[in-house]
Enzyme design. Structure first.
Site, PDB file in Angstrom:
ATOM      1  CE  LYS A 233     -49.785  80.067   4.827  1.00 41.11           C
ATOM      2  NZ  LYS A 233     -50.642  78.967   5.191  1.00 41.11           N
TER       3      LYS A 233
ATOM      4  CE  LYS B 194     -51.476  83.666  10.718  1.00 38.87           C
ATOM      5  NZ  LYS B 194     -52.584  82.787  10.508  1.00 38.87           N
TER       6      LYS B 194
ATOM      7  CE  LYS C  27     -53.321  75.138  12.105  1.00 38.25           C
ATOM      8  NZ  LYS C  27     -53.507  75.552  10.721  1.00 38.25           N
TER       9      LYS C  27
END
Ligand code: ATP
Ligand code: LTN
Length: 342
Positions: A122, A204, A207
């Site tokens: 992130k 992966k 969303k």
């Protein structure tokens, strides 16, 4: 009779999990997490949270966050979480989560937090916003889990490292201050624990991916789902088998097997000798058959905000009662004065 039922519930082990309302959920979230919640809920005293405080570690548009929180509450219920049987609540409605996080911060080390894979991922995705919350994310997650004396935590494979840290913090606290927390176990479901991106099968499915074709959202209609599967990245030859050198096809087979309940071997047999185009169409149809009824039910529930507000308000009350039992014990153990009620 009622008190007898209550008694039985009290004897069940606690299951806790949470999902961030950071966008419309994908079939990755559904297959890796939510569908397991439904399967497990009656065997445990089940507590499910909407981890809204966690979403703030990445920039959110306030009005969108509010909308996503209602969306997720409705989706939980549409996916079979029964708010009368299980506790369903919004994390920020129970301040004990932030309070326990503070205490756990005092036994967490920057070294272990900066090593977390999700923090590194992130940080590189959001270079302009590497904030303290992003690094502290797993400590808040540990607080979520430990507050309820949780024994089982159903999660997707990507959260395994965070669960390990929750266990470490529980053990560290118990060693320093005496037996306080139960040590939680993770529950990672077999086939669909890690659904991969349709555009880049080495990543992966997420969303928050900026490429809308990389994921199937639980809000996509049948045509969109089929179109996205048609475009899904596959591999160069034409064999429909699960193998490490065929990540695209393996991912589609895994998804197909998860939505149909067939084993991967049975799915391979079904498509033996078939063209990729037929295979992708069939996967798309099977996924749409799973997603459509959930989407319709979610939208029905979403139209009744009063109902959702009452479920979440009741959930927060039930969660608070449990959470403050643990937090009071923690405060006593570390030497804080007990607060006077009233
Ligand atoms: P974001 O993309 O906003 O970081 P996310 O899609 O990774 O979020 P979370 O809300 O953090 O989703 O995760 C909710 C649950 O879904 C977790 O248990 C997580 O492990 C699971 N999960 C998320 N992505 C996948 C996936 N691709 N495959 C299987 N499980 C997943
Ligand atoms: N970090 C989790 C969401 C989450 C969670 C939790 C999961 C927040 N608190 C407690 C299990 C238990 C994620 O899936 N990304």
């Amino acid at each position: 009779m009622i008190s007898e039922q209550k008694e039985n519930i009290e004897q069940k082990k606690v299951l806790f999990s949470a999902i961030q309302p950071s966008g419309i959920l994908t079939i990755g979230n559904y297959l890796g997490a939510l569908s397991n919640f439904k399967e497990l809920q009656s065997d445990y005293k089940s507590i499910f949270s909407l981890a809204d405080l966690h979403t703030l570690t990445v920039k959110q548009e306030p009005s969108v966050l509010r909308k996503n929180t209602y969306e997720l509450a409705a989706l939980y219920i549409a996916c079979g979480i029964n708010p009368e049987e299980s506790v369903l609540f919004v994390q920020s409605h129970v301040p004990a989560h932030a309070e326990l996080c503070w205490i756990l911060n005092t036994i967490s080390y920057p070294g272990e937090l900066s090593r977390m894979t999700q923090f590194k991922d992130k940080s590189s995705k959001h270079e302009d916003n590497i904030n303290m919350g992003l690094m502290d994310y797993p400590v808040l997650m540990a607080a979520d889990i430990l507050l309820y004396q949780t024994e089982l935590v159903p999660i997707g494979a990507d959260q395994k490292q965070h669960l390990e840290l929750s266990r470490d913090l529980a053990i560290r606290f118990n060693n320093r201050y005496g037996e306080t927390f139960k040590i939680p176990d993770g529950y990672i479901s077999g086939t669909a624990a890690r659904v991969m991106s349709l555009a880049e099968p080495s990543k992966k499915m997420s969303k928050s991916d900026s490429n809308l074709n990389a994921f199937i959202s639980m809000d996509d209609d049948k045509d969109t789902i089929i179109r996205k599967f048609k475009r899904a990245v596959t591999d160069s030859d034409n064999k429909i088998i699960c193998s490490p050198d065929k990540p695209g096809i393996s991912n589609l087979l895994t998804i197909y097997s998860a939505v149909t309940g067939l084993s991967v071997e049975q799915a391979e047999k079904e498509f033996d000798g078939k063209q990729y185009s037929d295979f992708k169409l069939r996967v798309g149809e099977a996924v749409a058959d799973t997603v459509e009824p959930i989407r319709t039910e979610k939208n029905r529930i979403l139209s009744d905000k009063d109902y959702l507000d009452s479920v979440l308000s009741e959930g927060a009350q039930r969660a608070s009662a449990l959470a403050y039992k643990t937090l009071n014990k923690v405060y006593r153990k570390v030497g804080l004065l007990q607060r006077k009620r009233g």
